[in-house]
Scaffold this active site. Structure first.
Site, PDB file in Angstrom:
ATOM      1  N   LYS A  37      24.331   4.949  -7.909  1.00  0.00           N
ATOM      2  CA  LYS A  37      24.489   3.575  -8.549  1.00  0.00           C
ATOM      3  C   LYS A  37      24.191   4.289 -10.349  1.00  0.00           C
ATOM      4  O   LYS A  37      23.124   4.743 -10.758  1.00  0.00           O
ATOM      5  CB  LYS A  37      23.517   2.418  -8.682  1.00  0.00           C
ATOM      6  CG  LYS A  37      23.916   1.051  -9.104  1.00  0.00           C
ATOM      7  CD  LYS A  37      23.633   1.243 -10.812  1.00  0.00           C
ATOM      8  CE  LYS A  37      22.342   1.005 -11.430  1.00  0.00           C
ATOM      9  NZ  LYS A  37      23.288   1.021 -13.199  1.00  0.00           N
ATOM     10  N   GLU A  67      12.732  11.139 -12.028  1.00  0.00           N
ATOM     11  CA  GLU A  67      12.966  12.725 -13.022  1.00  0.00           C
ATOM     12  C   GLU A  67      12.072  11.566 -14.117  1.00  0.00           C
ATOM     13  O   GLU A  67      13.439  10.032 -14.387  1.00  0.00           O
ATOM     14  CB  GLU A  67      13.361  13.397 -12.830  1.00  0.00           C
ATOM     15  CG  GLU A  67      13.390  14.288 -11.968  1.00  0.00           C
ATOM     16  CD  GLU A  67      14.640  15.130 -12.393  1.00  0.00           C
ATOM     17  OE1 GLU A  67      15.198  16.101 -10.398  1.00  0.00           O
ATOM     18  OE2 GLU A  67      15.981  15.366 -12.788  1.00  0.00           O
ATOM     19  N   CYS A 116      16.289  14.679 -21.960  1.00  0.00           N
ATOM     20  CA  CYS A 116      15.242  14.507 -21.424  1.00  0.00           C
ATOM     21  C   CYS A 116      13.830  15.485 -21.206  1.00  0.00           C
ATOM     22  O   CYS A 116      12.594  15.366 -21.590  1.00  0.00           O
ATOM     23  CB  CYS A 116      14.668  13.712 -19.362  1.00  0.00           C
ATOM     24  SG  CYS A 116      15.229  15.765 -18.668  1.00  0.00           S
ATOM     25  N   GLU A 160       8.918   8.018 -26.892  1.00  0.00           N
ATOM     26  CA  GLU A 160      10.132   8.538 -26.460  1.00  0.00           C
ATOM     27  C   GLU A 160      10.961   8.471 -27.633  1.00  0.00           C
ATOM     28  O   GLU A 160      11.251   7.161 -27.030  1.00  0.00           O
ATOM     29  CB  GLU A 160      10.436   9.252 -25.055  1.00  0.00           C
ATOM     30  CG  GLU A 160      11.853   9.726 -25.112  1.00  0.00           C
ATOM     31  CD  GLU A 160      12.449  10.167 -22.966  1.00  0.00           C
ATOM     32  OE1 GLU A 160      12.476   8.836 -22.844  1.00  0.00           O
ATOM     33  OE2 GLU A 160      12.636  10.731 -22.903  1.00  0.00           O
TER      34      GLU A 160
HETATM   35  P1  NAD Z   1      17.196   3.085 -17.434  1.00  0.00           P
HETATM   36  O1  NAD Z   1      15.924   3.623 -16.184  1.00  0.00           O
HETATM   37  O2  NAD Z   1      17.068   2.097 -18.656  1.00  0.00           O
HETATM   38  O3  NAD Z   1      18.410   3.489 -16.548  1.00  0.00           O
HETATM   39  C1  NAD Z   1      18.078   4.301 -15.143  1.00  0.00           C
HETATM   40  C2  NAD Z   1      18.891   3.898 -14.532  1.00  0.00           C
HETATM   41  O4  NAD Z   1      18.035   2.943 -13.581  1.00  0.00           O
HETATM   42  C3  NAD Z   1      20.848   3.269 -14.765  1.00  0.00           C
HETATM   43  O5  NAD Z   1      20.905   3.276 -13.460  1.00  0.00           O
HETATM   44  C4  NAD Z   1      19.521   1.191 -14.816  1.00  0.00           C
HETATM   45  O6  NAD Z   1      20.715   0.693 -14.388  1.00  0.00           O
HETATM   46  C5  NAD Z   1      18.949   1.433 -13.706  1.00  0.00           C
HETATM   47  N1  NAD Z   1      17.639   0.529 -13.298  1.00  0.00           N
HETATM   48  C6  NAD Z   1      17.465  -0.265 -14.982  1.00  0.00           C
HETATM   49  N2  NAD Z   1      16.561  -1.023 -14.617  1.00  0.00           N
HETATM   50  C7  NAD Z   1      16.514  -0.702 -12.611  1.00  0.00           C
HETATM   51  C8  NAD Z   1      15.893  -1.239 -11.826  1.00  0.00           C
HETATM   52  N3  NAD Z   1      15.122  -2.853 -12.102  1.00  0.00           N
HETATM   53  N4  NAD Z   1      15.936  -1.134 -10.800  1.00  0.00           N
HETATM   54  C9  NAD Z   1      16.855   0.217 -10.020  1.00  0.00           C
HETATM   55  N5  NAD Z   1      17.690   0.277 -10.886  1.00  0.00           N
HETATM   56  C10 NAD Z   1      17.557  -0.128 -12.712  1.00  0.00           C
HETATM   57  O7  NAD Z   1      17.288   5.203 -18.600  1.00  0.00           O
HETATM   58  P2  NAD Z   1      18.761   5.147 -19.286  1.00  0.00           P
HETATM   59  O8  NAD Z   1      17.993   4.649 -20.744  1.00  0.00           O
HETATM   60  O9  NAD Z   1      19.540   5.329 -18.700  1.00  0.00           O
HETATM   61  O10 NAD Z   1      18.422   6.838 -19.846  1.00  0.00           O
HETATM   62  C11 NAD Z   1      17.288   7.207 -20.328  1.00  0.00           C
HETATM   63  C12 NAD Z   1      16.307   8.404 -19.933  1.00  0.00           C
HETATM   64  O11 NAD Z   1      15.826   8.920 -18.739  1.00  0.00           O
HETATM   65  C13 NAD Z   1      14.771   8.446 -21.121  1.00  0.00           C
HETATM   66  O12 NAD Z   1      13.948   7.934 -20.833  1.00  0.00           O
HETATM   67  C14 NAD Z   1      14.560   9.785 -20.397  1.00  0.00           C
HETATM   68  O13 NAD Z   1      13.996  10.886 -20.254  1.00  0.00           O
HETATM   69  C15 NAD Z   1      15.092  10.149 -19.145  1.00  0.00           C
HETATM   70  N6  NAD Z   1      15.639  11.185 -18.600  1.00  0.00           N
HETATM   71  C16 NAD Z   1      14.555  11.761 -17.484  1.00  0.00           C
HETATM   72  C17 NAD Z   1      15.477  13.108 -17.105  1.00  0.00           C
HETATM   73  C18 NAD Z   1      14.333  14.242 -16.375  1.00  0.00           C
HETATM   74  O14 NAD Z   1      14.954  15.220 -15.509  1.00  0.00           O
HETATM   75  N7  NAD Z   1      13.010  13.644 -16.261  1.00  0.00           N
HETATM   76  C19 NAD Z   1      16.535  13.144 -16.648  1.00  0.00           C
HETATM   77  C20 NAD Z   1      17.235  12.653 -18.144  1.00  0.00           C
HETATM   78  C21 NAD Z   1      16.993  11.623 -18.578  1.00  0.00           C
END
Ligand code: NAD
Length: 501
Positions: free
Chosen positions: A189, A264, A298, A395
């Site tokens: 997804k 992550e 990230c 962040e």
């Molecule tokens: P997000 O958490 O909003 O969304 C990530 C994914 O989760 C999307 O596909 C979204 O549709 C899904 N999602 C959202 N709510 C959900 C739920 N209730 N149940 C299941 N899935 C759900 O994150 P974003 O805004 O897309 O990405 C940015 C974030 O990702 C930042 O905080 C960044 O630091 C983090 N990130 C971390 C790493 C790492 O390796 N630690 C790498 C890349 C990004």
């Protein structure tokens, strides 16, 4: 300009089919769509890229069932055959790297200079884990006096992979490649804001000979398709990359079905510059690690901790570099910083500019929106911040650097460890003993000494505190996607207690 026009013309060719058909889900090797759609728009000019089929709980159910049905055969396939298929996927990613990079830039706003390499890194991920596939099941021999214990690993089952919108192609391969190499089947997804290259990856995998049902793609919203995936009883584990708060939600949603989770999450990573460091190299790394990839990364070093004795001179050079960053069209090879992912995220980053000013930090560069169309913001630098300010704690996830100063090692450590996050840390010093002391005490899953983030695929990747649970990379990935089984063979010599005799 000619280079940009050429890139746009190429992109247009690749997008034509998506404009006609929309971006479809892929389940059991078949295109699947329902009645509902959402849109993906380019952050460059807000224009429509394509409609995207909106997956809901029923779509996820069909995908999970397909993954379950495909699991036994895929898990039983000899590792060297899985290896061959994964190498073919890598070949096709390399062959289509330009298409992937063009689509990724347009969908996410990331600059071409970084995305052209990110597509190739996706291929590297597949090659690396392909080579591990034949040995993934290997275990240990742990003999005791009267038993011979042998461990082995077995793929856990169908897994869900949920990815964010920052460098989505590369990140997806980082999760999907080890899952497939381990013998798991996958329901992916992708983020609703960047669906384009997830579709390309699914197509490539099938073209390379991945059997139907082994990788299934469901587009949709987090609270719809994402939630349904985390709750589905046939899905044994969730590999998630995204925000810390979403991680908490997923843990709650997966509790009923006892999901294994790998998270992550976010970061507020410090880069600590001591006065004995190679300051020219440190400056290059500081600028690169927050302004490359639009700071939507990230592991970005979003907090600069610079020693008081060198702060003024360091800041002066830093401000010059930030002001000279080339902001522009992501497909222009000269661009260093492109637009943010969408208007909502632009508003979030702008709200932190307002917060920094209100809290009394000095806006030393950037902060203003650029242009009326698209989601561009000038690369931003705040100096004179203090550790408890929101811009030093939360962040921001944009081209936004908060600089703090410190007197000595003890204060630097206190500031560096003083947030809820613990993903990465960067340390600049030429004092080896200090580097050892500091990196041992720094609360982070990954630390680079005198370096920016340079990935080496066998090393563990992941965070502590609110930055994550679990590790990716090398053999660590297989510990997540596989179950470890121990079998004890008795020598037939040990005494068995005799009851009820
Ligand atoms: P997000 O958490 O909003 O969304 C990530 C994914 O989760 C999307 O596909 C979204 O549709 C899904 N999602 C959202 N709510 C959900 C739920 N209730 N149940 C299941 N899935 C759900 O994150 P974003 O805004 O897309 O990405 C940015 C974030 O990702 C930042 O905080 C960044 O630091 C983090 N990130 C971390 C790493 C790492 O390796 N630690 C790498 C890349 C990004």
């Amino acid at each position: 300009m000619a280079a940009l026009a050429n890139q746009i013309a190429q992109l247009d060719l690749h997008l034509a089919r998506f404009r006609r058909t929309g971006i479809l889900n892929l389940i059991n090797g078949q295109d699947v769509t329902g009645d509902q759609w959402f849109e993906t728009r380019s952050p460059v000019d807000d224009s429509l890229i394509a409609r995207v089929s909106l997956g809901a709980a029923e779509t996820v159910d069909a995908a999970a069932k397909a993954a379950k049905a495909a699991f036994p055969a895929w898990a039983a396939m000899p590792g060297d055959q899985r290896k061959a298929i994964l190498h073919r996927i890598a070949d096709l990613i390399e062959a289509r790297a330009e298409e992937i990079a063009l689509c990724e830039c347009w969908d996410t706003g990331q600059a071409w200079r970084f995305m052209s390499k990110a597509a190739l890194r996706g291929a590297e991920n597949f090659r690396f884990f392909a080579d591990q596939a034949p040995g993934a099941r290997d275990g240990q021999s742990l003999p005791s006096a009267e038993h011979w214990n042998v461990t082995s690993r077995h793929p856990i089952g169908p897994v869900g992979v949920i990815t964010p919108w920052n460098t989505p192609f590369m990140l997806s391969t980082w999760k999907i490649a080890p899952a497939l190499a381990a013998g798991c089947t996958v329901v992916h997804k992708p983020a609703e804001l960047s669906p384009l290259t997830a579709r390309l990856l699914a197509e490539i995998c099938h073209e390379a000979g991945l059997p139907p049902g082994v990788l299934n793609l469901v587009n949709g919203m987090g609270e719809g398709a994402g939630k349904a995936l985390t709750e589905h009883p046939d899905i044994k584990a969730i590999a998630f990359v995204g925000e810390s708060q979403t991680g908490s939600m997923i843990m709650r949603q997966g509790a009923e079905t006892l999901k294994r989770v790998h998270f992550e999450l976010g970061g507020k990573n410090p880069v600590v510059v001591f006065d004995d460091a190679d300051l020219d190299r440190a400056l290059d790394a500081v600028v690169f690690m927050i302004y490359s990839l639009n700071g939507e990364r990230c592991t970005s070093s979003s907090r600069l901790l610079v020693q008081e004795s060198i702060a003024e001179a360091f800041h002066e050079k830093l401000i010059g570099r930030v002001q000279r960053l080339k902001i522009g069209h992501p497909l222009d090879p000269a661009t260093e910083v492109g637009p943010l992912i969408d208007a909502g995220h632009l508003a979030k980053v702008q709200s932190y500019v307002a917060a920094g000013k209100a809290e009394g930090a000095s806006l030393a560069a950037g902060g203003q929106r650029i242009g009326e169309k698209g989601c561009f913001i000038a690369p931003t630098l705040f100096t004179g911040a203090t550790p408890q300010m929101r811009i030093a704690q939360e962040e921001v996830f944009g081209p936004f650097l908060t600089s703090l100063t410190f007197r000595d090692e003890a204060e630097a450590l206190q500031i560096a460890n003083g947030t809820s996050f613990g993903l990465a840390g960067y340390l600049w010093t030429n004092d080896v003993a200090r580097a050892m002391r500091f990196s041992t005490a720094l609360e982070a899953g990954m630390i680079w000494v005198n370096s920016e983030n340079v990935r080496h695929l066998p090393t563990p990747f992941g965070g502590v505190k609110s930055s994550g649970i679990g590790r990716d990379g090398g053999d660590y990935s297989f510990d997540f996607y596989m179950e470890t089984k121990n079998i004890a063979f008795a020598h037939g010599t040990h005494k068995i207690q005799r009851l009820g005799v």
